[in-house]
Design a protein around this motif. Structure first.
Motif, short mmCIF file in Angstrom:
data_model
loop_
_atom_site.label_atom_id
_atom_site.label_comp_id
_atom_site.label_asym_id
_atom_site.label_seq_id
_atom_site.Cartn_x
_atom_site.Cartn_y
_atom_site.Cartn_z
N TRP A 80 -9.36 7.45 -0.39
CA TRP A 80 -8.71 6.42 0.30
C TRP A 80 -7.57 5.76 -0.37
N HIS A 81 -7.78 5.70 -1.96
CA HIS A 81 -6.49 5.10 -2.59
C HIS A 81 -5.27 6.23 -2.30
N ALA A 137 -3.95 5.57 1.08
CA ALA A 137 -3.12 4.20 1.12
C ALA A 137 -1.80 4.35 0.56
N HIS A 138 -1.80 5.00 -0.66
CA HIS A 138 -0.41 5.31 -1.13
C HIS A 138 0.55 6.12 -0.19
N THR A 181 0.77 6.02 2.57
CA THR A 181 0.91 5.52 3.99
C THR A 181 2.18 4.68 3.98
N PRO A 182 3.11 4.76 4.73
CA PRO A 182 4.19 3.68 4.66
C PRO A 182 3.62 2.39 5.07
N HIS A 183 4.33 1.35 4.48
CA HIS A 183 3.83 -0.25 4.69
C HIS A 183 3.62 -0.38 6.21
N GLY A 184 2.66 -0.82 6.82
CA GLY A 184 2.78 -1.34 8.04
C GLY A 184 2.23 -0.28 9.08
N LEU A 185 1.73 0.89 8.57
CA LEU A 185 1.05 1.78 9.53
C LEU A 185 -0.38 1.82 9.18
N PRO A 186 -1.34 2.13 10.06
CA PRO A 186 -2.70 2.06 9.87
C PRO A 186 -3.14 3.29 8.71
N ILE A 187 -3.81 2.79 7.67
CA ILE A 187 -4.09 3.59 6.60
C ILE A 187 -5.46 4.51 7.03
N LEU A 220 -7.70 8.28 6.60
CA LEU A 220 -8.24 9.03 5.47
C LEU A 220 -7.44 10.41 5.68
#
Lengths: 215, 129
Positions: free
Chosen positions: B106-107, B110-111, B113-119, B121
Motif C-alpha cells: 500500500w505504501h 500510494a507513492h 499514485t499521483p495526488h488526487g487520484l484514488p490510491i 493496490l
C-alpha cells in the motif's frame, strides 16, 4: 504488533504522489486481505462507515462558520489568514496544514474536491463522506460542477459562477457558506447547527431554519 | 446510530467505547471509523464472538499499558485495530507477515499514485511485475 514501527521511507509531502500514514496503511492492509479472502464486503464496510459517521467527533468547522457569520471582523480575518483564525478557536490539524477559506456569495459558489489521501481537514470538517473518495466525483466535479451540484439537490442561479478548488497536501479548503435568511439575531451556537459538512465542502448549502430537524 | 447491544455490553467492562451525548460512537479520525466497521463486519461473519473480542481487547490494552501507553483514551482505536489484527492472525486469516507485506504494498501504491487520484493496490509497481 509494534505500534512504534516507523517506515524508513522518506515522508515528504509533494504534489506528485499520494501519502498514507502508518495507521492508514495498517487499516488498508487489513481490510484488503479480509476482502480478498471473502471475510468482508467493501460495499458493506462503506455502508457501516456511512451509518456511523453521522455522529462524528470533531466537526469544528460549524463553529468557525457561525463565528464568521456573527462577527464581521472574524470573517475578515478568516478570509485573510484562515489557518490563524481557525487555530484561534483551538482547532489545529495534525500536520500544521495550511487552511484557506473561500466565501460563497450570490455571484460565486465554491466547491472542494479531492480528499483521497490525507488531505481532508477532518479536524475541521469531520469525516469525509464516502462518495467523496470516488474518482467519478472528483473528475465530474471539475468537468461539470453544476451537474454534480444538481445531483446533490443544489440548484444555483445561472448567474452564479462555480469555482472548484482542488485540495493539496499543503492547502486545504473550507467553504464559508452563505448565511441563511431568517437567522438575524441568532446566537453563534444556534447558527453552528445550520452548518452541515456538505455546506463546508460546497456540495450543499447551510440549512434554512425551516429545515432544522425538530430536536 | 446506537451500538449493537452485544458489542456495547462486551466492551463496557473492558474499555467503554467513546460515545457522544446521544450514545453514538465518536471517532476522531476516518481510519477509526473504518476499523470500527471492519470489526462489526467480521463479527457478523462469525469470525469471533463479542466475548472473545472483548478479552482480546483487554489483553491488547494491558500490553500497551505495559509499554507506556498514555491511557487517556487518545489511543483507544489503536488498541482496537491491534485487536483485530491479532484475532485475524490467530484465526489464520491474515498472518503478521502477510499484514506487514501488504502495508509495504500500500505504501508503494500510494507513492506511485499521483495526488488526487484514488490510491489502489494495483498501483503498486511491484504488483505489476
Amino acid at each position: 504488533m509494534d505500534d512504534h514501527h516507523h517506515h524508513s521511507h522518506d515522508h515528504h509531502h509533494g504534489h506528485d504522489h499520494s501519502e498514507l500514514s502508518d495507521i492508514e496503511l495498517r487499516v488498508r492492509a487489513l481490510e484488503s486481505i479480509l476482502v480478498e479472502k471473502g471475510y468482508v464486503d467493501p460495499a458493506a464496510i462503506d455502508v457501516l462507515v456511512e451509518t456511523y459517521e453521522t455522529k462524528v467527533g470533531p466537526r469544528n468547522g460549524g463553529k468557525v462558520v457561525a463565528k464568521a457569520w456573527a462577527d464581521p471582523s472574524y470573517r475578515d480575518w478568516l478570509r485573510k489568514d484562515a489557518t490563524a483564525a481557525i487555530a484561534s478557536l483551538g482547532f489545529t490539524g495534525r500536520q500544521g496544514e495550511h487552511m484557506v477559506a473561500v466565501e460563497n456569495t450570490p455571484q460565486e459558489h465554491n466547491m472542494v474536491v479531492c480528499t483521497l489521501c490525507s488531505c481532508y481537514p477532518w479536524p475541521v470538517l469531520g469525516l469525509p463522506p464516502v462518495w467523496y473518495k470516488s474518482a467519478p466525483y472528483r473528475s465530474r466535479a471539475v468537468i461539470d460542477p453544476r451537474g454534480v451540484l444538481k445531483e446533490f439537490g443544489v440548484e444555483l442561479p445561472e448567474t452564479t459562477r462555480i469555482r472548484v478548488w482542488d485540495s493539496t497536501a499543503e492547502i486545504r479548503y473550507l467553504v464559508l457558506p452563505m448565511r441563511p435568511e431568517g437567522t438575524q439575531g441568532w446566537s453563534e451556537e444556534a447558527l453552528a447547527d445550520l452548518v452541515t459538512r456538505d455546506s463546508m465542502i460546497g456540495t450543499g448549502l447551510a440549512l434554512r431554519p425551516d429545515q432544522m430537524v425538530a430536536a | 446510530m446506537s451500538l449493537p447491544d452485544g458489542l456495547a455490553a462486551a466492551a463496557a467492562p473492558v474499555a467503554p467505547i467513546p460515545r457522544g451525548d446521544d450514545g453514538a460512537p465518536v471517532f476522531s479520525a476516518p481510519w477509526e471509523a473504518q476499523a470500527f466497521a471492519l470489526t462489526l463486519a467480521l463479527h457478523e461473519r462469525g469470525l469471533f464472538t463479542w466475548k472473545e473480542w472483548a478479552s482480546a481487547l483487554a489483553e491488547e490494552i494491558k500490553r500497551a499499558q505495559a509499554a507506556g501507553d498514555p491511557d487517556d483514551g487518545s489511543t483507544y482505536y489503536r488498541h482496537w485495530l491491534a485487536t483485530i489484527e491479532r484475532l485475524a492472525a490467530a484465526k489464520g486469516v491474515a498472518s503478521e507477515a502477510a499484514l506487514a507485506e501488504r502495508r509495504e504494498a500500500w505504501h508503494r501504491a500510494a507513492h506511485a499514485t499521483p495526488h488526487g487520484l484514488p490510491i489502489l493496490l494495483e498501483n503498486d509497481p511491484l504488483a505489476r511485475a
